[in-house]
Enzyme design. Structure first.
Site, PDB file in Angstrom:
ATOM      1  N   ALA A 242       4.464  -0.045   4.345  1.00  0.00           N
ATOM      2  CA  ALA A 242       4.704   0.382   2.971  1.00  0.00           C
ATOM      3  C   ALA A 242       3.632   1.346   2.472  1.00  0.00           C
ATOM      4  O   ALA A 242       2.615   1.587   3.131  1.00  0.00           O
ATOM      5  CB  ALA A 242       4.790  -0.836   2.060  1.00  0.00           C
ATOM      6  N   HIS A 243       3.865   1.864   1.277  1.00  0.00           N
ATOM      7  CA  HIS A 243       3.019   2.912   0.700  1.00  0.00           C
ATOM      8  C   HIS A 243       1.561   2.490   0.551  1.00  0.00           C
ATOM      9  O   HIS A 243       1.256   1.357   0.215  1.00  0.00           O
ATOM     10  CB  HIS A 243       3.576   3.341  -0.668  1.00  0.00           C
ATOM     11  CG  HIS A 243       3.644   2.232  -1.672  1.00  0.00           C
ATOM     12  ND1 HIS A 243       2.859   2.217  -2.794  1.00  0.00           N
ATOM     13  CD2 HIS A 243       4.396   1.110  -1.725  1.00  0.00           C
ATOM     14  CE1 HIS A 243       3.129   1.135  -3.501  1.00  0.00           C
ATOM     15  NE2 HIS A 243       4.060   0.448  -2.862  1.00  0.00           N
ATOM     16  N   ASN A 244       0.672   3.436   0.851  1.00  0.00           N
ATOM     17  CA  ASN A 244      -0.773   3.276   0.710  1.00  0.00           C
ATOM     18  C   ASN A 244      -1.391   2.264   1.672  1.00  0.00           C
ATOM     19  O   ASN A 244      -2.559   1.895   1.522  1.00  0.00           O
ATOM     20  CB  ASN A 244      -1.164   2.919  -0.730  1.00  0.00           C
ATOM     21  CG  ASN A 244      -0.964   4.080  -1.684  1.00  0.00           C
ATOM     22  OD1 ASN A 244       0.075   4.155  -2.346  1.00  0.00           O
ATOM     23  ND2 ASN A 244      -1.910   5.001  -1.745  1.00  0.00           N
TER      24      ASN A 244
END
Length: 328
Positions: A242-244
């Protein structure tokens, strides 16, 4: 292709025990091998199958006691799994042939920079200001969107989509239908309470060198800054990052596992199949997460955790034993 047992031993640099006159034309599993095939014995639990196997030769861990037999040979090595990798490379078929370096149906923006020796298959799309460095291979139906850079000798298989502004290292392999740089999953309840507000995801994905990503896996772009996959990471099929999230060097993620947003992995972390990691969690270098586990808190360096919620693997195993006794 076929080889004598001596030629194979020269490659593996093992200890040859016994002899076989058969030419070896392929490797195969112990129980399914035929007379002209070589097999592998990396654990004591497989020794019992050697006497019934038709294989003319076996690569064996040198700490195991196995007899060669009549017209059957053994190659004893320190690590049969690593020796198997070398042998499979010897018998590895050539990749699919693309008759054109750049297929006539590929769409390539005039601003894209294509390095020496690149191959771009049918129906590929290469967007504005994309940079493909030397010897990149895009198999048919790959899309690379604007301002993305892909390092040399990287191979991208059909159906993969790489979104805008991503940075991909050299010598990577992305298998079929990989998604790199899709929007991260970010929503908040709207002010009027009647729906959800989408949070724009304006970051990108940065992937290091020698990274391999399995089929149908996803690496989402960051909300801001970058989602980062470190050098040498190996990611199985059907994995979600997922993001980051940030992965260190040489991490392994098995199939169906997933990182929620802003997870940090140190170097050499191993994530077992179907394990789930909570957002904003840190798993420090050398730690292992057992298959099917749910990690809710940070994991210390070198520690092995197991269970749902995950805790020290020894404690989890003791609890399982205690529960089993209760049922009796």
């Amino acid at each position: 292709m076929s080889y004598t047992i001596e030629e194979i031993n020269d490659l593996l640099k093992g200890e040859l025990v016994g002899h076989t006159t058969h030419k070896i034309d392929s490797p195969e599993q112990l129980q399914h091998a035929k007379t002209n095939q070589i097999t592998f014995i990396g654990s004591s639990k497989y020794i019992k199958h050697w006497s019934d196997s038709k294989a003319c030769a076996a690569i064996v861990n040198n700490n195991l006691t196995v007899e060669a037999g009549d017209n059957r040979a053994l190659i004893k090595v320190k690590n049969a799994d690593l020796a198997m990798a070398k042998l499979l490379e010897l018998f590895n078929p050539k990749p699919p042939v693309m008759e054109h370096d750049i297929h006539p149906t590929a769409v390539i923006h005039k601003s894209a920079k294509i390095g020496n020796g690149c191959k771009i298959g049918a129906n590929c799309y290469v967007g504005k200001d994309v940079i493909l460095k030397d010897y990149v291979t895009l198999y048919p139906n790959v899309c690379v969107f604007d301002d993305t850079t892909i390092g040399s000798h990287t191979v991208i298989w059909s159906g993969t989509v790489i979104r805008e502004r991503c940075i991909i290292g050299s010598h990577c392999i992305f298998h079929t239908n990989v998604s790199i740089g899709a929007d991260g999953f970010g929503y908040r309840p709207s002010d009027d309470g009647a729906g959800l507000t989408k949070i724009p995801q304006i970051g990108n994905v940065i992937i290091g060198d020698y990274v391999e990503i399995g089929a149908n896996s996803c690496v989402d772009r960051a909300k801001f800054s970058s989602t980062i996959i470190g050098d040498g990471c190996k990611i199985d099929n059907l994995v979600q990052i997922a993001h980051n999230s940030v992965m260190g060097r040489s991490c392994i993620m098995a199939g169906h596992s997933g990182l929620a947003g802003s997870v940090t992995l140190g170097d050499g972390v191993i994530i077992g199949g179907s394990a789930s990691i909570k957002d904003h969690t840190t798993i420090h270098s050398g730690a292992t997460v057992g298959a099917g586990s749910g990690v809710m808190n940070d994991v210390e360096t070198g520690k092995t955790v197991l269970g749902y919620p995950a805790q020290d693997a020894r404690d989890t195993l003791k609890q399982w034993v205690a529960l089993k006794r209760l049922t009796k």
